[in-house]
Scaffold this motif. Structure first.
Motif, short mmCIF file in Angstrom:
data_model
loop_
_atom_site.label_atom_id
_atom_site.label_comp_id
_atom_site.label_asym_id
_atom_site.label_seq_id
_atom_site.Cartn_x
_atom_site.Cartn_y
_atom_site.Cartn_z
N GLY A 56 11.48 -37.49 -98.09
CA GLY A 56 11.91 -38.85 -98.38
C GLY A 56 12.01 -39.20 -99.86
O GLY A 56 12.40 -38.38 -100.70
N LEU A 57 11.63 -40.42 -100.17
CA LEU A 57 11.72 -40.90 -101.54
C LEU A 57 10.78 -40.16 -102.47
O LEU A 57 11.10 -39.95 -103.64
CB LEU A 57 11.43 -42.41 -101.59
CG LEU A 57 12.47 -43.31 -100.92
CD1 LEU A 57 12.06 -44.78 -101.03
CD2 LEU A 57 13.86 -43.11 -101.53
N GLY A 58 9.63 -39.74 -101.97
CA GLY A 58 8.69 -38.99 -102.81
C GLY A 58 9.31 -37.69 -103.30
O GLY A 58 9.23 -37.36 -104.49
N ARG A 59 9.91 -36.95 -102.41
CA ARG A 59 10.57 -35.70 -102.79
C ARG A 59 11.71 -35.96 -103.78
O ARG A 59 11.88 -35.21 -104.75
CB ARG A 59 11.10 -34.98 -101.55
CG ARG A 59 11.79 -33.66 -101.86
CD ARG A 59 12.10 -32.87 -100.60
NE ARG A 59 12.95 -33.61 -99.69
CZ ARG A 59 13.26 -33.21 -98.46
NH1 ARG A 59 12.76 -32.07 -98.00
NH2 ARG A 59 14.05 -33.93 -97.69
N GLU A 60 12.45 -37.03 -103.54
CA GLU A 60 13.57 -37.33 -104.44
C GLU A 60 13.08 -37.76 -105.82
O GLU A 60 13.70 -37.42 -106.83
CB GLU A 60 14.45 -38.42 -103.81
CG GLU A 60 15.79 -38.59 -104.50
CD GLU A 60 16.61 -37.30 -104.53
OE1 GLU A 60 17.26 -37.06 -105.57
OE2 GLU A 60 16.59 -36.54 -103.54
N PHE A 61 11.99 -38.48 -105.88
CA PHE A 61 11.40 -38.82 -107.19
C PHE A 61 11.01 -37.54 -107.93
O PHE A 61 11.27 -37.41 -109.13
CB PHE A 61 10.19 -39.72 -107.03
CG PHE A 61 10.50 -41.19 -107.08
CD1 PHE A 61 10.81 -41.81 -108.27
CD2 PHE A 61 10.46 -41.95 -105.92
CE1 PHE A 61 11.10 -43.16 -108.33
CE2 PHE A 61 10.75 -43.31 -105.96
CZ PHE A 61 11.07 -43.92 -107.16
N GLY B 243 15.78 -51.43 -98.90
CA GLY B 243 15.91 -51.70 -97.48
C GLY B 243 15.79 -50.38 -96.74
O GLY B 243 15.16 -49.43 -97.23
N PRO B 244 16.38 -50.24 -95.56
CA PRO B 244 16.33 -48.99 -94.82
C PRO B 244 16.95 -47.85 -95.63
O PRO B 244 18.01 -48.02 -96.24
CB PRO B 244 17.15 -49.27 -93.56
CG PRO B 244 17.15 -50.75 -93.42
CD PRO B 244 17.12 -51.30 -94.81
N VAL B 245 16.29 -46.70 -95.64
CA VAL B 245 16.75 -45.53 -96.40
C VAL B 245 16.86 -44.35 -95.43
O VAL B 245 16.04 -44.20 -94.52
CB VAL B 245 15.77 -45.19 -97.55
CG1 VAL B 245 16.30 -44.00 -98.36
CG2 VAL B 245 15.57 -46.39 -98.46
N ARG C 292 21.05 -50.72 -89.31
CA ARG C 292 21.39 -49.30 -89.42
C ARG C 292 22.54 -49.08 -90.39
O ARG C 292 22.59 -48.08 -91.10
CB ARG C 292 21.71 -48.74 -88.03
CG ARG C 292 20.47 -48.54 -87.16
CD ARG C 292 20.80 -47.76 -85.90
NE ARG C 292 21.55 -48.57 -84.95
CZ ARG C 292 21.00 -49.34 -84.03
NH1 ARG C 292 19.69 -49.44 -83.93
NH2 ARG C 292 21.75 -50.04 -83.19
N LYS C 293 23.47 -50.03 -90.44
CA LYS C 293 24.59 -49.91 -91.37
C LYS C 293 24.15 -50.05 -92.82
O LYS C 293 24.86 -49.63 -93.74
CB LYS C 293 25.65 -50.96 -91.04
CG LYS C 293 26.42 -50.69 -89.75
CD LYS C 293 27.45 -51.78 -89.49
CE LYS C 293 28.21 -51.51 -88.20
NZ LYS C 293 29.20 -52.58 -87.93
N LEU C 294 22.99 -50.66 -93.05
CA LEU C 294 22.50 -50.88 -94.40
C LEU C 294 21.72 -49.68 -94.94
O LEU C 294 21.22 -49.73 -96.06
CB LEU C 294 21.59 -52.12 -94.44
CG LEU C 294 22.29 -53.47 -94.23
CD1 LEU C 294 21.25 -54.58 -94.12
CD2 LEU C 294 23.28 -53.75 -95.35
N MET C 295 21.61 -48.61 -94.14
CA MET C 295 20.89 -47.42 -94.57
C MET C 295 21.41 -46.93 -95.93
O MET C 295 22.60 -46.70 -96.11
CB MET C 295 21.04 -46.29 -93.55
CG MET C 295 20.17 -46.47 -92.33
SD MET C 295 18.49 -45.94 -92.64
CE MET C 295 17.87 -45.92 -90.96
#
Length: 260
Positions: free
Chosen positions: A12-17, A183-185, A202-205
Motif C-alpha cells: 500500500g501507501l507504506g511501500r510507495e512511500f 480518500g479510497p486508494v 469506488r469510482k473515487l479510488m
C-alpha cells in the motif's frame, strides 16, 4: 547517519512511500522498513537497493507487540541515526457496522492506528533534528464521523488531531508534521477492511503513486494536511460547513448502503 523510517512498508501507501522517499531525500544513508511480512520486505529491499543503492534495514514484526519496539530502541541507541523522515503508514480498517463486529477486531484497529503510531512517534522523536519530517497517514474519513465505519473513522480523526497538535508543538524545533488524508486508494486495504460502499466511492479510488507523490510535495511545502484530489478537498470543506446532523446523515447513507 541520515535515516528514514517507514511503517507498514510491505504494501500500500507504506511501500510507495519507501519507493519515493529516496528521490525526496537524495542524501539518505538508510531506510528502515517495518512490517509483518518479511518476504515482502525482502523484495522491497532488493528493489530499493537495485534502483537507488540505498541500504535498507528490515524489522519484520507486528507493531501491536512489544518486540519490535525493543529491537528498534536497541538500534536507535546504538546507531544514533539522524531521522530525517518518519512515515507512520501502518494501519488497519473495518468498514462494517459497529454492532456486528467482533470487539477484539475493533480494539485491534484502535491499537494499530492510534497506539502504535503514537508509540513510534514518541520513540523516534528524540532522534529527529531541525528539518526532520513526521508523516502520519490518516484518511479523508477523519473529516467527519463515519457511521458504518465508526471506529476506523474515529482512529483517523485521532491521527489528524494528533498530527495538527504536534505540528504546532514542534514548530520551534523546525520539525514538520503532515497528516496525509486521502480518500479510497487502490491498495490491499479493502481486502481486510471490507469493500467500499457505493459505486460513487469506488469510482473515487486513487492511485497510490499519485497520492504519495502529492503527499511528499506537501511535506516539502511544510503543509500540516495533505489531501489528494478535488473530490476529497471538497469533502473536507463540506464537512466544515454543513450542520453535524446533515453530515452524519450523508456519511451514514454512503457507508451503510452496502450493508442494507
Amino acid at each position: 547517519m541520515k535515516t528514514a523510517i517507514v511503517t507498514g512498508a510491505s504494501s500500500g501507501l507504506g511501500r510507495e512511500f519507501a519507493r519515493q522517499i529516496p528521490k525526496f531525500y537524495r542524501g539518505l544513508d538508510e531506510i528502515w522498513l517495518i512490517a509483518r511480512r518479511s518476504d515482502r520486505l525482502e523484495e522491497l529491499r532488493e528493489e530499493l537497493t537495485r534502483q537507488s543503492g540505498i541500504y535498507c534495514r528490515i524489522y519484520d514484526s507486528d507493531l501491536l507487540r512489544d518486540y519490535v519496539y525493543y529491537h528498534l530502541q536497541r538500534d536507535l541507541d546504538a546507531l544514533k541515526p539522524d531521522i530525517r523522515m518518519l512515515v507512520n503508514a501502518a494501519g488497519a480498517g473495518c468498514t462494517e457496522p459497529f454492532a456486528g463486529t467482533d470487539p477484539e477486531r475493533l480494539t485491534g484497529v484502535i491499537g494499530l492506528n492510534c497506539a502504535a503510531l503514537t508509540r513510534m512517534t514518541g520513540l523516534c522523536l528524540r532522534y529527529m533534528n531541525r528539518g526532520s519530517r513526521i508523516v502520519n497517514v490518516a484518511s479523508a474519513a477523519a473529516f467527519a464521523p463515519q457511521p458504518g465505519a465508526a471506529v476506523y473513522g474515529a482512529t483517523k480523526a485521532y491521527v489528524l488531531s494528533l498530527s495538527r497538535a504536534l505540528a504546532r508543538e514542534l514548530e520551534k524545533r523546525c520539525i514538520f508534521v503532515t497528516a496525509v488524508c486521502p480518500g479510497p486508494v487502490e491498495t490491499e486495504f479493502f481486502r481486510t477492511a471490507g469493500e467500499p460502499a457505493g459505486a460513487a466511492r469506488r469510482k473515487l479510488m486513487a492511485c497510490p503513486q499519485h497520492v504519495v507523490r502529492q503527499a511528499l510535495k506537501d511535506v516539502r511545502k511544510r503543509r500540516a494536511v495533505s489531501v489528494y484530489g478535488c473530490a476529497m478537498k471538497g469533502a473536507k470543506t463540506v464537512s466544515k460547513l454543513a450542520p453535524d446532523r446533515l453530515t452524519d446523515w450523508i456519511m451514514n447513507r454512503i457507508n451503510t448502503r452496502s450493508h442494507t
